[in-house]
Design a protein around this motif. Structure first.
Motif, short mmCIF file in Angstrom:
data_model
loop_
_atom_site.label_atom_id
_atom_site.label_comp_id
_atom_site.label_asym_id
_atom_site.label_seq_id
_atom_site.Cartn_x
_atom_site.Cartn_y
_atom_site.Cartn_z
N GLY A 140 0.80 -1.22 0.00
CA GLY A 140 0.00 0.00 0.00
C GLY A 140 0.83 1.26 0.00
O GLY A 140 0.54 2.21 -0.73
N VAL A 141 1.88 1.29 0.82
CA VAL A 141 2.76 2.46 0.88
C VAL A 141 3.38 2.71 -0.50
O VAL A 141 3.45 3.85 -0.97
N SER A 142 3.82 1.64 -1.15
CA SER A 142 4.42 1.77 -2.47
C SER A 142 3.45 2.35 -3.49
O SER A 142 3.79 3.26 -4.24
N LEU A 143 2.22 1.84 -3.50
CA LEU A 143 1.22 2.35 -4.45
C LEU A 143 0.88 3.81 -4.16
O LEU A 143 0.75 4.62 -5.08
N GLY A 144 0.72 4.16 -2.89
CA GLY A 144 0.36 5.53 -2.55
C GLY A 144 1.47 6.51 -2.82
O GLY A 144 1.23 7.65 -3.22
N LEU A 145 2.71 6.08 -2.63
CA LEU A 145 3.85 6.98 -2.75
C LEU A 145 4.30 7.16 -4.19
O LEU A 145 4.56 8.29 -4.63
N ILE A 146 4.42 6.07 -4.95
CA ILE A 146 5.00 6.16 -6.29
C ILE A 146 4.08 5.67 -7.39
O ILE A 146 4.47 5.57 -8.55
N GLY A 147 2.82 5.35 -7.05
CA GLY A 147 1.88 4.94 -8.08
C GLY A 147 2.22 3.63 -8.72
O GLY A 147 1.76 3.30 -9.81
N SER A 148 3.04 2.86 -8.07
CA SER A 148 3.50 1.59 -8.62
C SER A 148 4.09 0.76 -7.48
O SER A 148 4.01 1.13 -6.33
N GLY A 149 4.69 -0.36 -7.87
CA GLY A 149 5.38 -1.19 -6.89
C GLY A 149 4.49 -2.16 -6.15
O GLY A 149 5.00 -3.03 -5.44
N GLY A 150 3.16 -2.05 -6.33
CA GLY A 150 2.27 -2.97 -5.63
C GLY A 150 2.50 -4.40 -6.06
O GLY A 150 2.70 -5.29 -5.23
N SER A 151 2.50 -4.63 -7.37
CA SER A 151 2.71 -5.99 -7.87
C SER A 151 4.15 -6.43 -7.69
O SER A 151 4.44 -7.62 -7.53
N ILE A 152 5.09 -5.46 -7.72
CA ILE A 152 6.50 -5.78 -7.51
C ILE A 152 6.68 -6.42 -6.14
O ILE A 152 7.51 -7.32 -5.96
N LEU A 153 5.90 -5.97 -5.17
CA LEU A 153 5.95 -6.55 -3.84
C LEU A 153 4.98 -7.71 -3.69
O LEU A 153 5.31 -8.73 -3.08
N ALA A 154 3.78 -7.57 -4.26
CA ALA A 154 2.74 -8.58 -4.05
C ALA A 154 3.13 -9.94 -4.63
O ALA A 154 2.93 -10.96 -3.97
#
Length: 251
Positions: A3-17
């Motif tokens: 969530g922090v990644s998506l809120g901060l940089i608009g991406s990274g959710g799937s990179i972590l998920a």
């Protein structure tokens, strides 16, 4: 973290998920893609409402990008992903469907991250042509469908370097595209009767939404020019981790 990644940089959710679902929850990459599409999509949708109120969305550009992206995403999940055999090759080196998906995921992450880091001082303005956005959307849709990613780690660089957006607008517009792509892919999986763990979805998605509000708060206090290379290094580190994990410690 998702969530922090998506809120901060608009991406990274799937990179972590994807790595979290595969390496910590024991899902196969194919099943992890279905869970990731829902978790990332529903979290991004909440963030989009916030950016809409702030006036950060480029809705027309998002639709030019998202509509062809949805088509290629749904088709790739319906026909491309199921068509791949579990054992791709077994001639001295055994290449499984699992390994192929994760290695491709990491290679794309590394390529996107290098682009972001090298061009971190070159934020452009202006408008991209509708045709260019549609072609790029088709490509990202295939990637998102095959890898179960919202595609934000590719969408953000594309919107900056080919869509002429600053980081702030690219982040917000990426979230809208991620929402449309991810939830469309998840719905397609439901129609194809793909199995998923409801409890896992609810648990991870609810905590991701909580983290997303923290990311949105931080995004208003960090300059986009500083955020872009930070995002690049983050994606690069995650790409290296996945690549090393699959090549040297295959499951």
């Amino acid at each position: 973290m998702i969530g922090v990644s998506l809120g901060l940089i608009g991406s990274g959710g799937s990179i972590l998920a994807i790595p979290i679902l595969v390496y910590f929850f024991g899902l196969t990459p194919e099943h992890a893609t279905t869970h990731s599409l829902f978790i990332v999509g529903i979290t991004a949708a909440v963030a989009v409402t916030r950016h809409h109120r702030l006036g950060n969305l480029k809705i027309k550009a998002a639709l030019y990008f998202a509509i062809p992206s949805i088509i290629s995403l749904v088709l790739s999940r319906k026909y491309l992903l199921p068509a791949l055999p579990e054992i791709i090759a077994d001639h001295g080196i055994r290449i499984t469907k699992h390994m192929l998906m994760m290695v491709l995921f990491s290679v794309l992450m590394l390529a996107a991250s290098v682009s972001m880091i090298r061009k971190s001082g070159n934020l452009r303005s202006g408008q991209a042509s509708a045709g260019r956005l549609m072609v790029l959307g088709l490509f990202i849709g295939v990637v998102a469908g095959f890898l179960g990613a919202g595609g934000g780690f590719l969408i953000v660089p594309v919107l900056i370097f080919y869509g002429g957006m600053t980081m702030r607008y690219a982040v917000a517009t990426s979230l809208l595209i991620i929402t449309i792509n991810s939830l469309s892919g998840f719905i397609a999986d439901l129609l194809n009767q793909v199995a998923f763990d409801k409890r896992l979805l609810v648990t991870v998605a609810s905590t991701a939404m909580a983290g997303m509000f923290g990311g949105l708060y931080l995004s208003t206090r960090i300059d986009g020019k500083k955020l872009q290379p930070l995002f690049g290094y983050f994606v690069f580190a995650m790409g290296l981790f996945i690549l090393a994990r699959e090549l040297f410690f295959p499951s």
